[in-house]
Design a protein around this motif. Structure first.
Motif, PDB file in Angstrom:
ATOM      1  N   THR A  95       0.863  -1.194  -0.001  1.00  0.00           N
ATOM      2  CA  THR A  95      -0.095  -0.157  -0.039  1.00  0.00           C
ATOM      3  C   THR A  95       0.708   1.198   0.217  1.00  0.00           C
ATOM      4  O   THR A  95       1.864   1.246   0.571  1.00  0.00           O
ATOM      5  CB  THR A  95      -1.016  -0.026   1.162  1.00  0.00           C
ATOM      6  N   GLN A  96       0.436   2.190  -0.849  1.00  0.00           N
ATOM      7  CA  GLN A  96       1.233   3.417  -1.118  1.00  0.00           C
ATOM      8  C   GLN A  96       0.318   4.545  -1.186  1.00  0.00           C
ATOM      9  O   GLN A  96      -0.777   4.405  -1.813  1.00  0.00           O
ATOM     10  CB  GLN A  96       2.462   3.040  -1.779  1.00  0.00           C
ATOM     11  N   ARG A  97       1.003   5.771  -1.324  1.00  0.00           N
ATOM     12  CA  ARG A  97       0.505   6.753  -2.019  1.00  0.00           C
ATOM     13  C   ARG A  97       1.568   7.472  -2.776  1.00  0.00           C
ATOM     14  O   ARG A  97       2.669   7.692  -2.251  1.00  0.00           O
ATOM     15  CB  ARG A  97      -0.210   8.117  -0.868  1.00  0.00           C
ATOM     16  N   MET A  98       1.208   8.335  -3.813  1.00  0.00           N
ATOM     17  CA  MET A  98       2.219   9.004  -4.653  1.00  0.00           C
ATOM     18  C   MET A  98       1.737  10.340  -5.229  1.00  0.00           C
ATOM     19  O   MET A  98       0.543  10.610  -5.313  1.00  0.00           O
ATOM     20  CB  MET A  98       2.585   7.970  -6.066  1.00  0.00           C
ATOM     21  N   ASN A  99       2.682  11.199  -5.472  1.00  0.00           N
ATOM     22  CA  ASN A  99       2.250  12.443  -6.013  1.00  0.00           C
ATOM     23  C   ASN A  99       3.624  12.669  -6.777  1.00  0.00           C
ATOM     24  O   ASN A  99       4.663  12.302  -6.596  1.00  0.00           O
ATOM     25  CB  ASN A  99       1.917  13.451  -4.945  1.00  0.00           C
ATOM     26  N   TRP A 100       3.235  13.677  -7.810  1.00  0.00           N
ATOM     27  CA  TRP A 100       4.559  14.413  -8.759  1.00  0.00           C
ATOM     28  C   TRP A 100       3.939  15.530  -9.114  1.00  0.00           C
ATOM     29  O   TRP A 100       2.832  15.876  -9.124  1.00  0.00           O
ATOM     30  CB  TRP A 100       4.611  13.484  -9.760  1.00  0.00           C
ATOM     31  N   ASP A 101       4.907  16.479  -9.501  1.00  0.00           N
ATOM     32  CA  ASP A 101       4.809  17.841  -9.510  1.00  0.00           C
ATOM     33  C   ASP A 101       4.619  18.357 -10.832  1.00  0.00           C
ATOM     34  O   ASP A 101       4.492  19.560 -10.991  1.00  0.00           O
ATOM     35  CB  ASP A 101       5.888  18.680  -8.659  1.00  0.00           C
ATOM     36  N   LYS A 102       4.895  17.548 -11.912  1.00  0.00           N
ATOM     37  CA  LYS A 102       4.416  18.152 -13.225  1.00  0.00           C
ATOM     38  C   LYS A 102       4.006  16.613 -14.220  1.00  0.00           C
ATOM     39  O   LYS A 102       4.322  15.521 -13.314  1.00  0.00           O
ATOM     40  CB  LYS A 102       5.739  18.684 -13.812  1.00  0.00           C
ATOM     41  N   GLN A 103       3.830  16.989 -15.287  1.00  0.00           N
ATOM     42  CA  GLN A 103       3.544  15.842 -16.370  1.00  0.00           C
ATOM     43  C   GLN A 103       4.775  14.698 -16.119  1.00  0.00           C
ATOM     44  O   GLN A 103       5.822  14.887 -16.252  1.00  0.00           O
ATOM     45  CB  GLN A 103       3.404  16.446 -17.706  1.00  0.00           C
ATOM     46  N   ILE A 104       4.096  13.612 -16.103  1.00  0.00           N
ATOM     47  CA  ILE A 104       5.010  12.411 -15.955  1.00  0.00           C
ATOM     48  C   ILE A 104       4.813  11.554 -17.110  1.00  0.00           C
ATOM     49  O   ILE A 104       3.632  11.175 -17.361  1.00  0.00           O
ATOM     50  CB  ILE A 104       4.856  11.793 -14.754  1.00  0.00           C
ATOM     51  N   GLU A 105       5.961  10.745 -17.761  1.00  0.00           N
ATOM     52  CA  GLU A 105       5.865  10.018 -18.909  1.00  0.00           C
ATOM     53  C   GLU A 105       6.617   8.630 -18.518  1.00  0.00           C
ATOM     54  O   GLU A 105       7.692   8.852 -18.425  1.00  0.00           O
ATOM     55  CB  GLU A 105       6.319  10.651 -19.988  1.00  0.00           C
ATOM     56  N   PHE A 106       5.890   7.505 -18.661  1.00  0.00           N
ATOM     57  CA  PHE A 106       6.609   6.157 -18.494  1.00  0.00           C
ATOM     58  C   PHE A 106       6.050   5.020 -19.047  1.00  0.00           C
ATOM     59  O   PHE A 106       4.933   5.104 -19.784  1.00  0.00           O
ATOM     60  CB  PHE A 106       6.673   6.184 -16.876  1.00  0.00           C
ATOM     61  N   ILE A 107       6.785   4.034 -19.398  1.00  0.00           N
ATOM     62  CA  ILE A 107       6.480   2.844 -19.500  1.00  0.00           C
ATOM     63  C   ILE A 107       6.187   2.118 -18.345  1.00  0.00           C
ATOM     64  O   ILE A 107       7.021   1.989 -17.549  1.00  0.00           O
ATOM     65  CB  ILE A 107       7.424   2.231 -20.567  1.00  0.00           C
ATOM     66  N   ASN A 108       4.849   1.277 -18.312  1.00  0.00           N
ATOM     67  CA  ASN A 108       4.433   0.628 -17.085  1.00  0.00           C
ATOM     68  C   ASN A 108       4.623  -1.051 -17.530  1.00  0.00           C
ATOM     69  O   ASN A 108       3.918  -1.368 -18.412  1.00  0.00           O
ATOM     70  CB  ASN A 108       3.103   0.938 -17.102  1.00  0.00           C
ATOM     71  N   LEU A 109       5.345  -1.771 -16.768  1.00  0.00           N
ATOM     72  CA  LEU A 109       5.214  -3.094 -17.019  1.00  0.00           C
ATOM     73  C   LEU A 109       4.664  -3.734 -15.842  1.00  0.00           C
ATOM     74  O   LEU A 109       5.020  -3.428 -14.781  1.00  0.00           O
ATOM     75  CB  LEU A 109       6.774  -3.521 -17.248  1.00  0.00           C
ATOM     76  N   SER A 110       3.678  -4.642 -15.834  1.00  0.00           N
ATOM     77  CA  SER A 110       3.199  -5.421 -14.851  1.00  0.00           C
ATOM     78  C   SER A 110       3.458  -6.915 -14.826  1.00  0.00           C
ATOM     79  O   SER A 110       3.124  -7.492 -16.048  1.00  0.00           O
ATOM     80  CB  SER A 110       1.554  -5.168 -14.875  1.00  0.00           C
ATOM     81  N   LEU A 111       4.005  -7.491 -13.993  1.00  0.00           N
ATOM     82  CA  LEU A 111       4.409  -8.678 -13.819  1.00  0.00           C
ATOM     83  C   LEU A 111       3.325  -9.414 -13.048  1.00  0.00           C
ATOM     84  O   LEU A 111       3.378  -9.198 -11.865  1.00  0.00           O
ATOM     85  CB  LEU A 111       5.728  -9.121 -13.629  1.00  0.00           C
ATOM     86  N   GLU A 112       2.785 -10.683 -13.459  1.00  0.00           N
ATOM     87  CA  GLU A 112       2.138 -11.507 -12.333  1.00  0.00           C
ATOM     88  C   GLU A 112       2.951 -12.173 -11.532  1.00  0.00           C
ATOM     89  O   GLU A 112       3.918 -12.603 -11.875  1.00  0.00           O
ATOM     90  CB  GLU A 112       1.323 -12.420 -13.316  1.00  0.00           C
ATOM     91  N   PRO A 113       2.606 -12.229  -9.993  1.00  0.00           N
ATOM     92  CA  PRO A 113       3.345 -12.782  -9.211  1.00  0.00           C
ATOM     93  C   PRO A 113       3.739 -14.348  -9.332  1.00  0.00           C
ATOM     94  O   PRO A 113       4.825 -14.788  -9.224  1.00  0.00           O
ATOM     95  CB  PRO A 113       2.408 -12.668  -7.909  1.00  0.00           C
ATOM     96  N   ASN A 114       2.859 -14.851 -10.086  1.00  0.00           N
ATOM     97  CA  ASN A 114       2.972 -16.279 -10.200  1.00  0.00           C
ATOM     98  C   ASN A 114       3.956 -16.511 -11.396  1.00  0.00           C
ATOM     99  O   ASN A 114       4.869 -17.566 -11.172  1.00  0.00           O
ATOM    100  CB  ASN A 114       1.735 -17.135 -11.148  1.00  0.00           C
ATOM    101  N   LEU A 115       4.402 -15.611 -12.191  1.00  0.00           N
ATOM    102  CA  LEU A 115       5.454 -15.841 -13.036  1.00  0.00           C
ATOM    103  C   LEU A 115       6.931 -15.797 -12.367  1.00  0.00           C
ATOM    104  O   LEU A 115       7.780 -16.457 -12.692  1.00  0.00           O
ATOM    105  CB  LEU A 115       5.572 -14.453 -13.938  1.00  0.00           C
ATOM    106  N   LEU A 116       6.867 -14.878 -11.382  1.00  0.00           N
ATOM    107  CA  LEU A 116       8.370 -14.937 -10.585  1.00  0.00           C
ATOM    108  C   LEU A 116       8.369 -16.363  -9.850  1.00  0.00           C
ATOM    109  O   LEU A 116       9.379 -16.856  -9.823  1.00  0.00           O
ATOM    110  CB  LEU A 116       8.297 -14.056  -9.491  1.00  0.00           C
ATOM    111  N   ILE A 117       7.383 -16.740  -9.318  1.00  0.00           N
ATOM    112  CA  ILE A 117       7.237 -18.026  -8.569  1.00  0.00           C
ATOM    113  C   ILE A 117       7.553 -19.190  -9.284  1.00  0.00           C
ATOM    114  O   ILE A 117       8.530 -20.060  -9.121  1.00  0.00           O
ATOM    115  CB  ILE A 117       5.818 -18.448  -7.948  1.00  0.00           C
ATOM    116  N   ASN A 118       7.097 -19.133 -10.580  1.00  0.00           N
ATOM    117  CA  ASN A 118       7.458 -20.132 -11.577  1.00  0.00           C
ATOM    118  C   ASN A 118       9.079 -20.229 -11.861  1.00  0.00           C
ATOM    119  O   ASN A 118       9.593 -21.116 -12.518  1.00  0.00           O
ATOM    120  CB  ASN A 118       6.771 -20.247 -12.930  1.00  0.00           C
TER     121      ASN A 118
END
Length: 298
Positions: A95-118
């Motif tokens: 759990t977390q909160r985030m804030n940023w002071d201007k426009q932000i640009e990024f690539i988002n990679l989401s990995l399923e936890p089961n992939l790491l387990i395997n």
């Protein structure tokens, strides 16, 4: 008041309830990829509510100018400055909160936890493996893999399961090796895959050049985990399964091009390319010449 309620964000493509704050410009949602999601985001200055993620998240920043941010995570406040090439890692279910002071640009990679387990050794208790959060660090491996996956979602290519699954497995192993609290045992094999299993894999690839093969499918064929298959196959052949598949398609193309009755579109279809343009581009990259010019030279 519900200000302390945690909003869970699930980047699984089956989930349609992702908050508007995280709507991507482009994403892999329609690609049908397993275990990994990729999105490209451009968000205005903002502050999130209390959130957590269902997946392990890697944010790869491609900002033109520095962006200052703050993260509240498990009772501590971390100030961050993001610039081009910096990455952040957000472990699943924290759990977390985030804030940023201007426009932000990024690539988002989401990995399923089961992939790491395997990707861990079977004798390791995966419940004791924890990924540590990271703040504005540099990691050339993650950065290059992220850019490559972004190019995949930007393309019209829909025949890249094997490539994407290989990249996802490499990312999972990289996270486990470098950012895990209890370092898992990831076997290092020498000598490559056994001759019988290698032959079985190679024959299967050549018999299915018209299909969008997956890493999981090939690993299951020889009864090896996807991570081990990826590494053993490369040790034995010198290339990844995806590179081997492309090499086989090009060699088959050279044979099919001798048949003047087959159109380039028909050859493209027989070799599992998404369209003729994809076939032409891939052939030119490997051979330095287009399929048409190759055929004309025969």
């Amino acid at each position: 008041m519900s200000t302390d309620r945690t909003t869970n964000i699930d980047f699984n493509p089956q989930n349609t309830r992702v908050p508007i704050l995280f709507s991507p410009i482009i994403s892999s949602a329609a690609k049908g990829w397993d275990n990994i999601g990729v999105g490209y985001y451009r968000l205005p200055a903002s502050e999130t509510p209390k959130i957590s993620f269902s997946q392990h998240i890697i944010a790869i920043h491609v900002d033109k100018y520095p962006v200052k941010g703050e993260r509240q995570l498990e009772g501590r406040i971390v100030e961050e400055t993001y610039t081009n090439r910096k990455i952040a890692i957000y472990p699943a279910h924290q759990t977390q909160r985030m804030n940023w002071d201007k426009q932000i640009e990024f690539i988002n990679l989401s990995l399923e936890p089961n992939l790491l387990i395997n990707c861990t050794d079977e004798c390791i208790d995966s419940n004791n493996i924890e990924i540590l959060p990271q703040f504005a660090i540099e990691d050339p491996v993650v950065y290059s893999l992220g850019l490559a996956l972004k190019r995949e979602i930007e393309s019209d290519n829909n025949d890249s399961f094997l490539y994407v699954e290989s990249a996802a497995t490499m990312l999972a192993v990289h996270l486990l090796r470098h950012y895990a609290v209890q370092k898992p045992i990831i076997k290092d094999f020498t000598g490559g895959i056994s001759r019988s299993k290698l032959n079985l894999s190679i024959n299967y690839i050549n018999d299915n050049l018209d299909r969008n093969l997956s890493l999981i499918e090939l690993a299951k064929l020889v009864e090896i985990s996807p991570n081990h298959f990826l590494r053993l196959f490369k040790q034995s052949t010198g290339v990844t399964p995806y590179q081997y598949l492309i090499n086989c398609r090009i060699e088959r193309a050279k044979t099919l091009l001798k048949n003047q009755k087959l159109t380039l579109a028909q050859i493209s279809q027989q070799l599992g390319f998404y369209d003729q343009s994809r076939f032409t581009n891939t052939f030119r990259k490997r051979m330095g010449i287009t399929p048409k010019r190759y055929r004309d030279s025969l």
